[in-house]
Design a protein around this motif. Sequence first.
Motif, PDB file in Angstrom:
ATOM      1  N   PRO A 141       0.822  -1.225   0.000  1.00 12.75           N
ATOM      2  CA  PRO A 141       0.000   0.000   0.000  1.00 12.75           C
ATOM      3  C   PRO A 141       0.850   1.268   0.000  1.00 12.75           C
ATOM      4  CG  PRO A 141      -0.812  -1.574   1.627  1.00 12.75           C
ATOM      5  CD  PRO A 141       0.502  -2.096   1.148  1.00 12.75           C
ATOM      6  N   ASP A 142       0.266   2.319  -0.559  1.00  9.98           N
ATOM      7  CA  ASP A 142       0.972   3.593  -0.664  1.00  9.98           C
ATOM      8  C   ASP A 142       1.331   4.171   0.696  1.00  9.98           C
ATOM      9  OD1 ASP A 142      -1.679   3.888  -0.088  1.00  9.98           O
ATOM     10  OD2 ASP A 142      -2.016   5.641  -1.357  1.00  9.98           O
ATOM     11  N   PHE A 143       0.464   3.981   1.711  1.00  7.97           N
ATOM     12  CA  PHE A 143       0.751   4.571   3.015  1.00  7.97           C
ATOM     13  C   PHE A 143       1.890   3.838   3.750  1.00  7.97           C
ATOM     14  CE2 PHE A 143      -2.786   1.617   3.710  1.00  7.97           C
ATOM     15  CZ  PHE A 143      -2.310   0.833   4.756  1.00  7.97           C
ATOM     16  N   LEU A 144       2.351   2.719   3.167  1.00  9.69           N
ATOM     17  CA  LEU A 144       3.499   2.007   3.728  1.00  9.69           C
ATOM     18  C   LEU A 144       4.727   2.147   2.841  1.00  9.69           C
ATOM     19  CD1 LEU A 144       1.779  -1.267   5.013  1.00  9.69           C
ATOM     20  CD2 LEU A 144       2.579   0.676   6.371  1.00  9.69           C
ATOM     21  N   GLY A 145       4.684   3.117   1.930  1.00  8.75           N
ATOM     22  CA  GLY A 145       5.826   3.366   1.060  1.00  8.75           C
ATOM     23  C   GLY A 145       5.751   2.660  -0.267  1.00  8.75           C
ATOM     24  N   GLY A 146       4.645   1.939  -0.541  1.00  5.50           N
ATOM     25  CA  GLY A 146       4.496   1.253  -1.817  1.00  5.50           C
ATOM     26  C   GLY A 146       3.825   2.127  -2.853  1.00  5.50           C
ATOM     27  N   GLU A 147       3.516   1.519  -3.992  1.00  7.92           N
ATOM     28  CA  GLU A 147       2.931   2.277  -5.103  1.00  7.92           C
ATOM     29  C   GLU A 147       1.483   1.881  -5.376  1.00  7.92           C
ATOM     30  OE1 GLU A 147       5.441   1.689  -8.443  1.00  7.92           O
ATOM     31  OE2 GLU A 147       7.179   2.734  -7.551  1.00  7.92           O
ATOM     32  N   CYS A 148       0.936   0.958  -4.563  1.00  6.12           N
ATOM     33  CA  CYS A 148      -0.419   0.459  -4.809  1.00  6.12           C
ATOM     34  C   CYS A 148      -1.426   1.275  -4.008  1.00  6.12           C
ATOM     35  CB  CYS A 148      -0.512  -1.017  -4.437  1.00  6.12           C
ATOM     36  SG  CYS A 148      -2.098  -1.777  -4.838  1.00  6.12           S
ATOM     37  N   MET A 149      -2.446   1.771  -4.687  1.00  6.82           N
ATOM     38  CA  MET A 149      -3.510   2.492  -3.996  1.00  6.82           C
ATOM     39  C   MET A 149      -4.350   1.512  -3.185  1.00  6.82           C
ATOM     40  SD  MET A 149      -3.059   5.624  -4.663  1.00  6.82           S
ATOM     41  CE  MET A 149      -4.620   6.282  -4.062  1.00  6.82           C
ATOM     42  N   CYS A 150      -4.598   1.868  -1.931  1.00  9.79           N
ATOM     43  CA  CYS A 150      -5.347   0.992  -1.027  1.00  9.79           C
ATOM     44  C   CYS A 150      -6.657   1.670  -0.662  1.00  9.79           C
ATOM     45  CB  CYS A 150      -4.518   0.702   0.223  1.00  9.79           C
ATOM     46  SG  CYS A 150      -5.310  -0.440   1.371  1.00  9.79           S
ATOM     47  N   GLU A 151      -7.757   0.948  -0.779  1.00  6.73           N
ATOM     48  CA  GLU A 151      -9.081   1.524  -0.551  1.00  6.73           C
ATOM     49  C   GLU A 151      -9.536   1.430   0.895  1.00  6.73           C
ATOM     50  OE1 GLU A 151     -11.771  -0.264  -3.276  1.00  6.73           O
ATOM     51  OE2 GLU A 151     -10.779   0.537  -5.062  1.00  6.73           O
ATOM     52  N   VAL A 152      -8.659   1.028   1.796  1.00  2.00           N
ATOM     53  CA  VAL A 152      -9.018   0.964   3.207  1.00  2.00           C
ATOM     54  C   VAL A 152      -9.268   2.382   3.717  1.00  2.00           C
ATOM     55  CG1 VAL A 152      -8.212   0.356   5.515  1.00  2.00           C
ATOM     56  CG2 VAL A 152      -7.722  -1.154   3.587  1.00  2.00           C
TER      57      VAL A 152
END
Length: 599
Positions: free
Chosen positions: A402-413
């Motif tokens: 997920p983006d909020f963990l430094g990744g590039e994937c948008m997470c809908e949480v």
Amino acid sequence: MVQKYQSPVRVYKHPFELVMAAYERRFPTCHLIPMFVDSDVIIEETSEDRSFHKIERRCKLDVDAPRLLKRIAGVDYVYFIQKNSLNHRERTLHIESHNETFSNRVIIHELCCYSVHPENEEWTCFEQSASLDIKSFFGFESTVEKIAMKQYASNKLDADYIKRYLGDLTPLQESCLIRLRHWLQETHKGKIPKDEHILRFLRARDFNIDKAREILCQSLTWRKQHQVDYLLDTWSSPQVLHDYYTGGWHHHDKDGRPLYILRLGHMDTKGLVRALGEESLLRHVLSINEEGLRRCEENTKVFVRPISCWTCLVDLEGLNMRHLWRPGVKALLRIIEVVEANYPETLGRLLILRAPRVFPVLWTLVSPFIDENTRKKFLIYAGNDYQGPGGLVDYIDKEIIPDFLGGECMCEVPEGGLVPKSLYRTAEELENDEIRLWTETIYQSASIFKGAPHELLIEIIDASSVITWDFDVCKGDVIFNIYHSKRAPQPPRKDPLATHGITSPAGNNVQLIDKSWLLGQDYSMVESPLTCKEGESVQGSHVTRWPGFYILQWKFHSMPACATTNLPRVDDVLATLQVSSHKCKVMYYTEVLGSEDFR
């Protein structure tokens, strides 16, 4: 063509010598095995030190074959030659058998072995294998095969099925699964969970079949009482959960397990508890677990290998002392307790990220309520440690971090935030809502004491109505009766046991039949008594012949004194004795239908 069969290992919880004594009782004949008609000793040898005993017998069997087949073959019985080699020193019995009858058309070769359990010297293992070679036999090849190999086929799980849906199982584990499934089929009238579900409870108790059966039956009763099987179809999350509950499903991990992300540090636990109540939060978490089971089944099909559990990623950034609000922690502990009891071995891995300094306080509160096997699946990372080697990338593909963990994937949480106080509800409103949630079940529960049955009154206006029932025996053994009376019983009298210091929950033990009533005069029995054992699930119906009052009764069942005394100890191998307590419990549902509506 030769076909080979291998049955799973069976485990008898009795010493080898006791099992051997019981085994010898079948010769020369045994009324407990009607198929075994007779046997004659051909050869018998014993070593000088009596440690080795060899015996060969000719056994006469009455096989379950069609009469036409027996007539064509010209036989009424089938003869087998059996060679037994008993080694007292090594505590093993090897049995080799082959058929004498039909040997020019059918060749059956069977090998059996009794041995001491490798992990418990007081238990005995039994293994069985056979080969079958059928030649031309008047066109009855397929019939003969079914007759000869029926027992082997019924006790064998298909190897491809195991590999595809269950994973690697040892013979002992496979045996436990088969035995528990067979017990459920006998006691739950065919309404049993899938093998994957049974296997989770066995794994949770290290394949101790008695302990697994106990917690599985409790869970099945709980699911039935609260209609958990229908939760995904009936539960609709309130809008406040959609907006402020910071959890959701997000792709899958490297092992193909569904991935659930919970941003606990961003969740306003106090606000959610004040706005929804503990029961609504629990119902929501149960729906998440049910969704997880469904996703595991889907991923099993997608990855063509068994996926039986999921991975949970918990982000604790933002966790502080406000999350340790006492009612919130209480709700969390209740949720953990329910999930641990009913969803064992569904968590494959728990990744706890960005654990702050306050985390040890929370961990101290909740860890005692988490099963030891579950705790072993926790991986805890402080700060940004999850970003390095051995971190998140070892378990989750880089492209879905997920983006909020430094990744590039948008997470809908949902990102969460504080629940507006305008959404808070009063204590009375929350209490009423919680009562509504857990009284929506159609089932009722009742306690049955020795001398104090539970009785349910049903008034019938139209003859030929149909009374239907569905009940589970949660504890102890009971006798189920149905009576008819032309006059209404008096209002339920108070539980007489209360005066003797035994207190049962209010309203869960009702007695209607007055002690002065005479059977056959004041009331009559309309169905034969039905004895129901602990763990059984019973469904049935009765077509009423007369209008009036029908009384359904669940009565305490005690074992006759003769059933528990004066039995030779060897017979204990073939019989399980149950000692009942003085309290039973049932969960039941009844409904009256018109005859035209009954199917």
